[in-house]
Design a protein around this motif. Structure first.
Motif, PDB file in Angstrom:
ATOM      1  N   LEU A 162       0.901  -1.153   0.000  1.00 25.73           N
ATOM      2  CA  LEU A 162       0.000   0.000   0.000  1.00 25.73           C
ATOM      3  C   LEU A 162       0.941   1.204   0.000  1.00 25.73           C
ATOM      4  O   LEU A 162       1.768   1.340   0.909  1.00 25.73           O
ATOM      5  N   VAL A 163       0.847   2.041  -1.033  1.00 26.08           N
ATOM      6  CA  VAL A 163       1.783   3.181  -1.110  1.00 26.08           C
ATOM      7  C   VAL A 163       1.027   4.496  -0.982  1.00 26.08           C
ATOM      8  O   VAL A 163      -0.184   4.561  -1.230  1.00 26.08           O
ATOM      9  N   ASP A 195      -0.627  -8.182   3.503  1.00 24.35           N
ATOM     10  CA  ASP A 195      -1.352  -9.151   2.678  1.00 24.35           C
ATOM     11  C   ASP A 195      -2.283  -8.445   1.677  1.00 24.35           C
ATOM     12  O   ASP A 195      -2.913  -7.440   2.003  1.00 24.35           O
ATOM     13  N   GLN A 196      -2.404  -9.038   0.490  1.00 22.40           N
ATOM     14  CA  GLN A 196      -3.096  -8.387  -0.640  1.00 22.40           C
ATOM     15  C   GLN A 196      -4.504  -7.880  -0.350  1.00 22.40           C
ATOM     16  O   GLN A 196      -4.843  -6.755  -0.694  1.00 22.40           O
ATOM     17  N   LEU A 197      -5.343  -8.710   0.270  1.00 22.74           N
ATOM     18  CA  LEU A 197      -6.739  -8.282   0.440  1.00 22.74           C
ATOM     19  C   LEU A 197      -6.861  -7.129   1.424  1.00 22.74           C
ATOM     20  O   LEU A 197      -7.731  -6.272   1.282  1.00 22.74           O
ATOM     21  N   SER A 198      -5.974  -7.071   2.407  1.00 21.46           N
ATOM     22  CA  SER A 198      -5.984  -5.955   3.358  1.00 21.46           C
ATOM     23  C   SER A 198      -5.510  -4.683   2.666  1.00 21.46           C
ATOM     24  O   SER A 198      -6.058  -3.602   2.893  1.00 21.46           O
ATOM     25  N   VAL A 199      -4.489  -4.832   1.821  1.00 18.94           N
ATOM     26  CA  VAL A 199      -3.978  -3.673   1.076  1.00 18.94           C
ATOM     27  C   VAL A 199      -5.056  -3.140   0.138  1.00 18.94           C
ATOM     28  O   VAL A 199      -5.293  -1.924   0.062  1.00 18.94           O
ATOM     29  N   LEU A 200      -5.745  -4.072  -0.517  1.00 26.10           N
ATOM     30  CA  LEU A 200      -6.835  -3.670  -1.416  1.00 26.10           C
ATOM     31  C   LEU A 200      -7.913  -2.919  -0.637  1.00 26.10           C
ATOM     32  O   LEU A 200      -8.374  -1.843  -1.056  1.00 26.10           O
ATOM     33  N   GLY A 201      -8.299  -3.463   0.508  1.00 31.44           N
ATOM     34  CA  GLY A 201      -9.320  -2.844   1.350  1.00 31.44           C
ATOM     35  C   GLY A 201      -8.894  -1.455   1.817  1.00 31.44           C
ATOM     36  O   GLY A 201      -9.696  -0.509   1.774  1.00 31.44           O
ATOM     37  N   ALA A 202      -7.645  -1.328   2.236  1.00 34.51           N
ATOM     38  CA  ALA A 202      -7.147  -0.035   2.735  1.00 34.51           C
ATOM     39  C   ALA A 202      -7.116   1.000   1.617  1.00 34.51           C
ATOM     40  O   ALA A 202      -7.466   2.168   1.825  1.00 34.51           O
ATOM     41  N   SER A 203      -6.729   0.573   0.403  1.00 33.40           N
ATOM     42  CA  SER A 203      -6.661   1.521  -0.716  1.00 33.40           C
ATOM     43  C   SER A 203      -8.061   2.016  -1.084  1.00 33.40           C
ATOM     44  O   SER A 203      -8.238   3.158  -1.497  1.00 33.40           O
TER      45      SER A 203
END
Ligand code: GLN
Length: 264
Positions: A130-131, A193-201
């Motif tokens: 997440l950037v 982890d990918q799904l958390s990063v997706l959710g945060a974005s």
């Protein structure tokens, strides 16, 4: 002749009874037997990892992992007791027998497998970044000595140094704190982890961006007391059964609809 056979049988019985008694030492009993005798399955989780585990507005545990262990308890015909704790406390709690298993989006790693035994994997994903929207980062390459946030005790923290040898690393206790580091610009990225990063974005579309390219393989599995083959075998039978009878697919459809590349 008959008498002799009888004598032999008796002798054999005398020899076998103590052996059988020995193999039933309480220390050697499988966690499976204890769960069945107790009538309660105690499962540890940290409910801060959507869509796998979280608490809804009524304070109830919800998510893929929660449905998974609910089904498991149903199949074992026992009650389910969910024990909430911080992620780094899960493995020590299994070792102290405070819980029977942990389900918490936990990656089965070789290092962790020295202190707990993992079931077969029930989901596979990867770590990614997440950037910050203005951090000017397009990929993991060239991260250099920028600031990287990681959550304590997770594979993000464990892999950070290897993946980003020159990064300045900030270790935070919660996912929320790590995301906040990126949102406020104190960190350039968060490795998770990918799904958390997706959710945060999605929760912070103005200030963050997801670079979903997987940097590692993260097979999620249930963690159990070390070396309890009987328990792990029963859990793996359960995982196979739900894949066959459609319950696994129902849970995937409910919680894991849009998956980034590299998740399965
Ligand atoms: N999959 C990661 C790990 O096992 C993160 C899990 C979590 O934060 N719940 O370390």
């Amino acid at each position: 002749m008959h008498r002799r056979t009888l004598l032999h049988c008796l002798l054999l019985l005398c020899l076998l009874v103590p052996i059988a008694a020995c193999s039933r030492e309480p220390g050697d009993e499988s966690t499976l037997d204890r769960v069945l005798a107790r009538g309660i399955l105690r499962v540890g989780t940290e409910p801060e990892f959507k869509p796998f585990e979280s608490k809804n507005e009524h304070g109830e545990f919800v998510g893929f992992d929660i449905d998974l262990v609910r089904e498991l308890a149903g199949d074992l015909e026992v009650e389910l007791e969910i024990v909430e704790m911080a992620f780094p406390a899960l493995i020590p709690s299994i070792r102290q027998a405070r819980i029977d298993l942990a389900v918490s989006g936990m990656t089965a790693t070789a290092e962790r497998a020295k202190s707990v035994s993992f079931t077969d994997s029930y989901f596979e994903t990867g770590l990614c970044l997440l950037v910050g929207a203005d951090a000017g980062i397009e990929s993991a390459d060239g991260f250099g000595d920028r600031q990287l946030a990681v959550k304590q005790g997770t594979t993000g923290q464990i892999n950070a140094r290897r993946l980003f040898p020159n990064a300045r690393i900030t270790v935070m206790r919660t996912e929320g704190a790590c995301v906040n580091e990126v949102v406020t610009g104190r960190a350039d990225a968060f490795l998770y982890d990918q799904l958390s990063v997706l959710g945060a974005s999605r929760a912070h579309p103005k200030t963050t961006r997801a670079i979903l390219t997987p940097l590692t393989k993260e097979p999620y599995a249930m963690a159990t007391p070390h070396g309890d083959a009987k328990f792990v075998t029963r859990l793996n039978e359960f995982l196979t059964a739900i894949r066959k009878d459609g319950r696994y697919q129902t849970m995937r459809d409910k919680y894991l609809k849009d998956l980034p590349d590299g998740s399965r």
